[in-house]
Enzyme design. Sequence first.
Site, short mmCIF file in Angstrom:
data_model
loop_
_atom_site.label_atom_id
_atom_site.label_comp_id
_atom_site.label_asym_id
_atom_site.label_seq_id
_atom_site.Cartn_x
_atom_site.Cartn_y
_atom_site.Cartn_z
N LEU A 46 0.84 -0.87 -0.37
CA LEU A 46 0.05 -0.13 0.27
C LEU A 46 0.68 1.44 -0.08
O LEU A 46 1.90 1.28 0.30
CB LEU A 46 -0.50 -0.15 0.95
CG LEU A 46 -1.86 -1.22 0.97
CD1 LEU A 46 -2.82 -0.94 2.42
CD2 LEU A 46 -3.25 -0.92 0.46
N ASP A 47 0.84 1.98 -0.80
CA ASP A 47 1.36 2.92 -1.34
C ASP A 47 1.79 4.09 0.33
O ASP A 47 0.49 3.77 1.36
CB ASP A 47 1.53 4.38 -2.27
CG ASP A 47 -0.11 4.73 -2.25
OD1 ASP A 47 -0.70 4.80 -1.33
OD2 ASP A 47 -0.20 4.93 -3.14
N VAL A 48 2.17 5.42 0.89
CA VAL A 48 2.21 5.84 1.54
C VAL A 48 0.65 6.40 2.47
O VAL A 48 0.94 6.29 3.11
CB VAL A 48 3.29 7.08 2.02
CG1 VAL A 48 2.86 7.65 3.51
CG2 VAL A 48 4.54 6.05 1.62
N SER A 50 -2.15 5.20 1.14
CA SER A 50 -3.51 4.16 1.48
C SER A 50 -2.94 3.90 3.19
O SER A 50 -1.47 3.51 3.59
CB SER A 50 -2.90 3.36 0.60
OG SER A 50 -3.04 3.62 -0.88
#
Length: 188
Positions: A46-48, A50
Amino acid sequence: MEKHRHFIIHKPWGMISQFVNPAKRKKKLLGDLYNFPAGTMAIGRLDVASEGLLLLTTDGKISEKIRSSKFEKEYYVQVDGIINEEAVEKLKKGVEIGFDGKKYITKPGKAFLINDPKFPLRSQKIRDDRHGPTSWVSIIIREGKFRQVRKMTAAVGFPTLRLIRVRIGNIKLENMEVSGVIETDKLM
């Protein structure tokens, strides 16, 4: 031979889904949540910006299986504006996004409007009502291209403001505390 270990976590907003910080950014890493054993890897990321469900394991075969298209991944997405049924239908059928410098049509999935799921507030406020209304949609996909869900909502005219993964296969986030970690005997 040592037994593989598996973990279910609720990744908070602002955390990198890695154990090493290649860019040396001042962000928290997965290892800040728990003393994970050597060889632990995130299954997908999950990106930062998210939040939500993230699975970790020491078993590369399980990681590969779960990242495959065999399992649904469900996201609750807060979007800018009041998303309409036409946009939701496009999300279901697949939309054109950019991926690896090329145009890509996402595979058909599921999408539907939902009420505000009332997640705890993030550590950084998204915005307030002065900036206009927002709405929520559930998006269920079996693939996971780079920033795919964010690109999908933008492609139908409703940019993502908040993205929370709530389910992978039959594993649900449910009432897990933000930054919570659960060790489990098996994942799937």
